[in-house]
Write a protein that holds these residues in place. Structure first.
Motif, PDB file in Angstrom:
ATOM      1  N   ASP A  61       0.537  -1.188   0.194  1.00  0.00           N
ATOM      2  CA  ASP A  61      -0.151   0.015   0.050  1.00  0.00           C
ATOM      3  C   ASP A  61       1.001   1.494   0.106  1.00  0.00           C
ATOM      4  OD1 ASP A  61      -2.092  -1.465   0.057  1.00  0.00           O
ATOM      5  OD2 ASP A  61      -2.713  -1.398   2.154  1.00  0.00           O
ATOM      6  N   LYS A  62       1.889   1.291   0.697  1.00  0.00           N
ATOM      7  CA  LYS A  62       2.809   2.574   0.790  1.00  0.00           C
ATOM      8  C   LYS A  62       3.511   2.689  -0.511  1.00  0.00           C
ATOM      9  CE  LYS A  62       4.133   2.938   5.550  1.00  0.00           C
ATOM     10  NZ  LYS A  62       4.946   3.129   6.703  1.00  0.00           N
ATOM     11  N   PHE A  63       3.732   1.461  -1.244  1.00  0.00           N
ATOM     12  CA  PHE A  63       4.515   1.632  -2.660  1.00  0.00           C
ATOM     13  C   PHE A  63       3.215   1.932  -3.840  1.00  0.00           C
ATOM     14  CE2 PHE A  63       7.995  -1.150  -0.965  1.00  0.00           C
ATOM     15  CZ  PHE A  63       8.994   0.074  -1.213  1.00  0.00           C
ATOM     16  N   ASP A  64       2.178   1.981  -3.381  1.00  0.00           N
ATOM     17  CA  ASP A  64       0.946   2.006  -4.340  1.00  0.00           C
ATOM     18  C   ASP A  64       1.103   0.989  -5.409  1.00  0.00           C
ATOM     19  OD1 ASP A  64      -0.230   4.212  -3.314  1.00  0.00           O
ATOM     20  OD2 ASP A  64       0.852   5.620  -4.247  1.00  0.00           O
ATOM     21  N   LYS A  65       1.780  -0.083  -4.962  1.00  0.00           N
ATOM     22  CA  LYS A  65       1.952  -1.274  -5.620  1.00  0.00           C
ATOM     23  C   LYS A  65       2.565  -0.903  -7.120  1.00  0.00           C
ATOM     24  CE  LYS A  65      -1.406  -4.558  -3.754  1.00  0.00           C
ATOM     25  NZ  LYS A  65      -2.720  -5.164  -4.022  1.00  0.00           N
ATOM     26  N   LYS A  66       3.466  -0.017  -6.969  1.00  0.00           N
ATOM     27  CA  LYS A  66       4.122   0.296  -8.472  1.00  0.00           C
ATOM     28  C   LYS A  66       5.749   0.396  -8.233  1.00  0.00           C
ATOM     29  CE  LYS A  66       0.661   4.043  -9.560  1.00  0.00           C
ATOM     30  NZ  LYS A  66       0.400   5.443  -9.452  1.00  0.00           N
ATOM     31  N   ILE A  67       6.280  -0.078  -9.550  1.00  0.00           N
ATOM     32  CA  ILE A  67       7.683  -0.267  -9.568  1.00  0.00           C
ATOM     33  C   ILE A  67       7.910   0.810 -10.805  1.00  0.00           C
ATOM     34  CG2 ILE A  67       9.642  -1.689 -10.312  1.00  0.00           C
ATOM     35  CD1 ILE A  67       8.026  -3.982  -9.291  1.00  0.00           C
ATOM     36  N   TYR A  68       8.783   1.788 -10.841  1.00  0.00           N
ATOM     37  CA  TYR A  68       9.256   2.735 -11.876  1.00  0.00           C
ATOM     38  C   TYR A  68      10.613   2.237 -12.574  1.00  0.00           C
ATOM     39  CZ  TYR A  68       5.895   5.676  -9.679  1.00  0.00           C
ATOM     40  OH  TYR A  68       4.734   6.429  -9.397  1.00  0.00           O
ATOM     41  N   SER A  94       9.128   4.295 -18.508  1.00  0.00           N
ATOM     42  CA  SER A  94       9.437   5.881 -18.832  1.00  0.00           C
ATOM     43  C   SER A  94      10.869   6.098 -19.082  1.00  0.00           C
ATOM     44  CB  SER A  94       8.949   6.867 -17.714  1.00  0.00           C
ATOM     45  OG  SER A  94       9.757   6.752 -16.532  1.00  0.00           O
ATOM     46  N   SER A  95      11.241   7.246 -19.536  1.00  0.00           N
ATOM     47  CA  SER A  95      12.720   7.301 -19.809  1.00  0.00           C
ATOM     48  C   SER A  95      13.299   7.612 -18.354  1.00  0.00           C
ATOM     49  CB  SER A  95      12.969   8.580 -20.521  1.00  0.00           C
ATOM     50  OG  SER A  95      12.498   9.932 -19.540  1.00  0.00           O
ATOM     51  N   GLU A  96      14.803   7.347 -18.559  1.00  0.00           N
ATOM     52  CA  GLU A  96      15.519   7.446 -17.321  1.00  0.00           C
ATOM     53  C   GLU A  96      15.432   8.678 -16.571  1.00  0.00           C
ATOM     54  OE1 GLU A  96      19.950   8.522 -17.072  1.00  0.00           O
ATOM     55  OE2 GLU A  96      19.778   7.040 -18.398  1.00  0.00           O
ATOM     56  N   GLN A  97      15.390   9.775 -17.405  1.00  0.00           N
ATOM     57  CA  GLN A  97      14.952  11.030 -16.732  1.00  0.00           C
ATOM     58  C   GLN A  97      14.009  11.233 -15.984  1.00  0.00           C
ATOM     59  OE1 GLN A  97      16.335  10.623 -19.826  1.00  0.00           O
ATOM     60  NE2 GLN A  97      18.263  11.036 -19.808  1.00  0.00           N
ATOM     61  N   ALA A  98      12.926  10.807 -16.648  1.00  0.00           N
ATOM     62  CA  ALA A  98      11.537  10.992 -15.930  1.00  0.00           C
ATOM     63  C   ALA A  98      11.481   9.855 -14.871  1.00  0.00           C
ATOM     64  CB  ALA A  98      10.250  10.563 -17.161  1.00  0.00           C
ATOM     65  N   MET A  99      11.885   8.598 -14.964  1.00  0.00           N
ATOM     66  CA  MET A  99      11.902   7.841 -13.605  1.00  0.00           C
ATOM     67  C   MET A  99      12.560   8.717 -12.736  1.00  0.00           C
ATOM     68  SD  MET A  99      13.944   4.248 -13.219  1.00  0.00           S
ATOM     69  CE  MET A  99      15.371   5.018 -12.994  1.00  0.00           C
ATOM     70  N   LEU A 100      13.888   9.154 -12.762  1.00  0.00           N
ATOM     71  CA  LEU A 100      14.534   9.718 -11.668  1.00  0.00           C
ATOM     72  C   LEU A 100      13.862  10.969 -11.191  1.00  0.00           C
ATOM     73  CD1 LEU A 100      18.151   9.266 -12.862  1.00  0.00           C
ATOM     74  CD2 LEU A 100      17.118   8.173 -11.185  1.00  0.00           C
TER      75      LEU A 100
END
Length: 307
Positions: free
Chosen positions: A137-144, A175-181
């Protein structure tokens, strides 16, 4: 008779030299690929600086990793300095192991490439892939992740598909490296939980207080290496450039220093590379050993003159 043989030998030598010169001329433009990664932008800039000093021209196209491998196979790309292993094992099996693409040389050792978390997430108890779903839940179940089609993304999608580490309900954000960071930086400012693809060398290791997660070695390996790839037969068709590419090895410190200069001082990769080489000229001795300019002159002197 002996005089005639000498004349013939000299003529053959001249013909051979002319052929070699013609081959060098036909190799004058070196087509390279960049997936949009900071580390490959730096190593491409190093190679481009050397080629320019030797009288060649580096043509760099921004291409996704699958397109790069296809381009190498089809002869549309000459060189790719970013064959991260074992992260690209699937592409290695499909293109290199089959003989369609050549793995020419290892250019970097001791890399890491796997999921990472900020220090406050690590301190909360997330040290392993298996720890992620405990805080779903804290991660919103997301991996970037990074750009679509990247081998690391494919590995993460495989983890989700197989429900490894109980991550079957999670979502990969590509996403792109820049957008991820940028997304990671926003999360860090708010002290939000976030997990993302991290790797060394890269300025993120200095800019972010971060830790790499254990447990994903089946997909990402423990530590790895980066290799230089060429299209099939390139080193034979362009032996002088092939020799340069075989000589080219980098270090974590070197790449991190160049990338940090680009990020911190807002300079171009080309300027950062030139400044680094100017401060460390001894590295040219190994890189240019046995290498000539496009017209057959001493490469070391020609490149040093560009500094």
């Amino acid at each position: 008779m002996q005089k005639l043989s000498t004349v013939v030998a000299v003529a053959l030598m001249a013909l051979s030299s002319a052929s070699a010169y013609a081959a060098d001329q036909s190799c004058e433009t070196v087509k390279m690929a960049d997936p949009g990664w900071s580390d490959i932008a730096a190593t491409n800039a190093i190679t481009g600086f050397l080629l320019d000093g030797m009288g060649y021209k580096a043509k760099v196209d921004t291409l996704a990793v699958p397109i790069t491998f296809g381009g190498l196979k089809d002869g549309q790309v000459d060189v790719f300095l970013g064959n991260w292993m074992p992260a690209q094992q699937g592409f290695y099996d499909k293109f290199v192991a089959t003989g369609d693409v050549t793995q020419l040389a290892k250019n970097l050792d001791g890399t890491e490439f796997t999921l990472a978390v900020p220090d406050y997430v690590w301190d909360a108890g997330v040290h392993n892939f298996a720890d992620l779903n405990k805080f779903a839940d804290k991660f919103d179940k997301k991996i970037y992740g990074i750009g679509s089609g990247a081998p690391a993304n494919i590995s993460l999608q495989d983890i989700i598909k197989k429900n490894d580490f109980d991550l079957g309900q999670w979502k990969l954000i590509e996403s792109s490296e820049q957008a991820m960071l940028a997304e990671v930086s926003r999360a860090v400012k708010k002290q939000k939980f976030v997990t993302f693809l991290g790797w060394t060398p890269h300025p993120m290791n200095v800019q972010l207080k971060m830790h790499y997660l254990k447990g994903g070695e089946k997909y990402f390996g423990d530590t790895g290496a980066v290799y230089t790839l060429t299209r099939k037969g390139y080193a034979q068709a362009c032996p002088n450039v092939g020799k340069l590419l075989t000589n080219l090895t980098f270090t974590q410190e070197m790449e991190n220093s160049i990338m940090a200069e680009v990020v911190n001082k807002k300079v171009s990769n080309a300027d950062a590379v030139k400044a680094w080489i100017k401060a460390n000229p001894a590295v040219l001795d190994k890189w240019l050993e046995g290498v000539k300019t496009v017209d057959g002159q001493d490469a070391l002197g020609a490149v040093k003159a560009k500094l």
